[in-house]
Design an enzyme around this catalytic site. Sequence first.
Site, PDB file in Angstrom:
ATOM      1  N   LYS A 116       0.804  -1.222   0.000  1.00  0.00           N
ATOM      2  CA  LYS A 116       0.000   0.000   0.000  1.00  0.00           C
ATOM      3  C   LYS A 116       0.839   1.274   0.000  1.00  0.00           C
ATOM      4  O   LYS A 116       0.426   2.285  -0.552  1.00  0.00           O
ATOM      5  CB  LYS A 116      -0.974  -0.014   1.183  1.00  0.00           C
ATOM      6  CG  LYS A 116      -2.084  -1.039   0.968  1.00  0.00           C
ATOM      7  CD  LYS A 116      -2.876  -1.309   2.225  1.00  0.00           C
ATOM      8  CE  LYS A 116      -3.754  -0.119   2.565  1.00  0.00           C
ATOM      9  NZ  LYS A 116      -4.576  -0.391   3.765  1.00  0.00           N
ATOM     10  N   GLU A 200      -0.468   8.241   7.495  1.00  0.00           N
ATOM     11  CA  GLU A 200      -1.397   9.109   6.771  1.00  0.00           C
ATOM     12  C   GLU A 200      -1.997  10.072   7.769  1.00  0.00           C
ATOM     13  O   GLU A 200      -2.183   9.721   8.935  1.00  0.00           O
ATOM     14  CB  GLU A 200      -2.541   8.280   6.158  1.00  0.00           C
ATOM     15  CG  GLU A 200      -2.246   7.755   4.772  1.00  0.00           C
ATOM     16  CD  GLU A 200      -3.386   6.930   4.181  1.00  0.00           C
ATOM     17  OE1 GLU A 200      -3.155   6.298   3.148  1.00  0.00           O
ATOM     18  OE2 GLU A 200      -4.497   6.934   4.738  1.00  0.00           O
ATOM     19  N   HIS A 235     -13.550  -0.370  10.511  1.00  0.00           N
ATOM     20  CA  HIS A 235     -12.974  -0.073   9.192  1.00  0.00           C
ATOM     21  C   HIS A 235     -13.378  -1.088   8.137  1.00  0.00           C
ATOM     22  O   HIS A 235     -12.681  -1.285   7.144  1.00  0.00           O
ATOM     23  CB  HIS A 235     -11.442   0.034   9.243  1.00  0.00           C
ATOM     24  CG  HIS A 235     -10.947   1.103  10.157  1.00  0.00           C
ATOM     25  ND1 HIS A 235     -11.369   2.403  10.079  1.00  0.00           N
ATOM     26  CD2 HIS A 235     -10.068   1.052  11.184  1.00  0.00           C
ATOM     27  CE1 HIS A 235     -10.771   3.114  11.023  1.00  0.00           C
ATOM     28  NE2 HIS A 235      -9.984   2.318  11.711  1.00  0.00           N
ATOM     29  N   ARG A 294      -8.963  -7.271  -7.464  1.00  0.00           N
ATOM     30  CA  ARG A 294      -9.808  -8.472  -7.491  1.00  0.00           C
ATOM     31  C   ARG A 294     -11.262  -8.046  -7.555  1.00  0.00           C
ATOM     32  O   ARG A 294     -11.575  -6.861  -7.476  1.00  0.00           O
ATOM     33  CB  ARG A 294      -9.578  -9.254  -6.207  1.00  0.00           C
ATOM     34  CG  ARG A 294      -9.745  -8.331  -4.995  1.00  0.00           C
ATOM     35  CD  ARG A 294      -9.879  -9.060  -3.708  1.00  0.00           C
ATOM     36  NE  ARG A 294      -9.735  -8.183  -2.568  1.00  0.00           N
ATOM     37  CZ  ARG A 294     -10.692  -7.440  -2.057  1.00  0.00           C
ATOM     38  NH1 ARG A 294     -11.902  -7.434  -2.603  1.00  0.00           N
ATOM     39  NH2 ARG A 294     -10.481  -6.662  -1.004  1.00  0.00           N
TER      40      ARG A 294
HETATM   41  P1  ADP Z   1      -7.802  -1.901   4.316  1.00  0.00           P
HETATM   42  O1  ADP Z   1      -6.856  -2.181   3.207  1.00  0.00           O
HETATM   43  O2  ADP Z   1      -7.399  -2.541   5.604  1.00  0.00           O
HETATM   44  O3  ADP Z   1      -9.247  -2.115   3.953  1.00  0.00           O
HETATM   45  P2  ADP Z   1      -7.979   0.951   3.754  1.00  0.00           P
HETATM   46  O4  ADP Z   1      -6.739   1.742   3.602  1.00  0.00           O
HETATM   47  O5  ADP Z   1      -8.705   0.566   2.529  1.00  0.00           O
HETATM   48  O6  ADP Z   1      -7.655  -0.341   4.646  1.00  0.00           O
HETATM   49  O7  ADP Z   1      -8.982   1.724   4.709  1.00  0.00           O
HETATM   50  C1  ADP Z   1     -10.149   1.118   5.233  1.00  0.00           C
HETATM   51  C2  ADP Z   1     -10.992   2.152   5.960  1.00  0.00           C
HETATM   52  O8  ADP Z   1     -10.246   2.807   6.984  1.00  0.00           O
HETATM   53  C3  ADP Z   1     -11.532   3.290   5.125  1.00  0.00           C
HETATM   54  O9  ADP Z   1     -12.711   2.944   4.453  1.00  0.00           O
HETATM   55  C4  ADP Z   1     -11.764   4.355   6.155  1.00  0.00           C
HETATM   56  O10 ADP Z   1     -12.938   4.100   6.907  1.00  0.00           O
HETATM   57  C5  ADP Z   1     -10.601   4.169   7.086  1.00  0.00           C
HETATM   58  N1  ADP Z   1      -9.454   5.020   6.695  1.00  0.00           N
HETATM   59  C6  ADP Z   1      -8.446   4.685   5.876  1.00  0.00           C
HETATM   60  N2  ADP Z   1      -7.549   5.691   5.745  1.00  0.00           N
HETATM   61  C7  ADP Z   1      -8.014   6.694   6.503  1.00  0.00           C
HETATM   62  C8  ADP Z   1      -7.526   8.032   6.808  1.00  0.00           C
HETATM   63  N3  ADP Z   1      -6.383   8.504   6.311  1.00  0.00           N
HETATM   64  N4  ADP Z   1      -8.272   8.789   7.651  1.00  0.00           N
HETATM   65  C9  ADP Z   1      -9.420   8.335   8.195  1.00  0.00           C
HETATM   66  N5  ADP Z   1      -9.915   7.101   7.958  1.00  0.00           N
HETATM   67  C10 ADP Z   1      -9.230   6.290   7.122  1.00  0.00           C
END
Ligand code: ADP
Length: 450
Positions: A116, A200, A235, A294
């Site tokens: 990522k 982030e 999440h 995917r």
């Molecule tokens: P994963 O790969 O574990 O699914 P993601 O990076 O796709 O993780 O993020 C999943 C969720 O986490 C997002 O949908 C959001 O709810 C939360 N999230 C991710 N990044 C942030 C961020 N920078 N700030 C606030 N919430 C975040």
Amino acid sequence: MFNKVLIANRGEIAARIIRTCKKMGIQTVAIYSEADENAPHTELADEAYLVGPAHVSKSYLNMPRILEVIKESGAEAVHPGYGLLSENSSFVAKLEEMGVTFIGPSSKVIDLMGDKAAARAFAQEAGVPVVPGSPGPVADDENAVKLAEEMGYPVLVKASGGGGGIGMQKAKKEKSLRKALDACRRRGESSFGNADVYLEKYIENPRHIEVQILADQSGNTLHLFERECSVQRRHQKVIEEAPSPLVSRIPGMREKLLNAAVTLAKKANYSNAGTVEFIADQSGNFYFIEMNTRLQVEHPITEMITGVDIVEWQLRIANGESLSLTQDDLSIDGHAIECRIYAENPDKMFMPAPGHIDDYEEPQGEGIRVDSGVKANWDITSYYDPMVSKISTHGSDREEARTRMIGALENYTIDGLTHNKAMHLDILQQEVFIEATYDTGWLEAHQKGK
Ligand code: ADP
């Protein structure tokens, strides 16, 4: 077209893939664990092979045995579904060596997007906005602390190899940041074999919006519009909608968002189906978070609003066909909502609640779609994701899709185990949902306040 496809997955997604194969006249091979004998997905397939004991590491992730079954069955291609081996590039490389087609993108793209932190850097190079944060993995704690102070707290520590909401922790100050770095490194190492972490900026009250991509091997790249998945717990998504109410509300946002996703997919030479995920603030600024290489759990709502069978195109693209669809052929028809029904207890921090399904009857009717891999007299075990089904409804507008969903859930019988149907019915009737003013933290706060 392939004569025979092996589906390296279980449950609702295996059943869903088998359905499209049948429609296309393709023979199907299922795999199953000892816990999944007589599972609906094995009954639907033309052939089924035992791959090992219940535990996923010994069955659905048992690569040597699965490769053996591919040979034994004579399958020409493998559909991985989601989760399990779907983003495992060494599995894809092994298939390549065997001359078996993987129904998905190349192992190179899987590797790029699977990291990522690297995907973030790649998106930035492509001119796609990313959440402010570290340019790559953080070198050490001191660098991370320095960066967090520059960016301002709160920050989010993420494992580079993370997924499924695992390996992610919010930090409000230096002390909690140091702890979060430690915890995410450990979690990244144990769950994904990668101890790298990155930072982030934590976006307050964000919305999760993602774009469905379909691209062929000649570089034709389309989007199938966006989905919004802001109703989440831990999440992880619980309700998804297409199109996104936020995107529909903000003038010009859809075009910018869809362009960003297509630009990224093109730059990555992406082929097959994939999803570019963003988080957005309430004013419509959006930032890339990751690309899933995917089929996504929530793909049915995109199929409902576009009329495209995404799995059919996955198979055709993997078979070398060019997209006969053009962007102009695609438009948004009405609105669709998906509710994920889980065997879990929303009143106890959404704790999984495996158990036995005694009675089971699915809702039917206009605009209702059910994706499930369970039946009456069936166990949801603790070995796998406790998902029971996905209920999706389609309407000419959001209100019709919402009221159809309420009707569908009211006509859905799952007796014998604890599940979250009542929670969905409650959410669907909340003002925040009706007005679509939710954000990714709303559901957990709502449940706590009850
Ligand atoms: P994963 O790969 O574990 O699914 P993601 O990076 O796709 O993780 O993020 C999943 C969720 O986490 C997002 O949908 C959001 O709810 C939360 N999230 C991710 N990044 C942030 C961020 N920078 N700030 C606030 N919430 C975040």
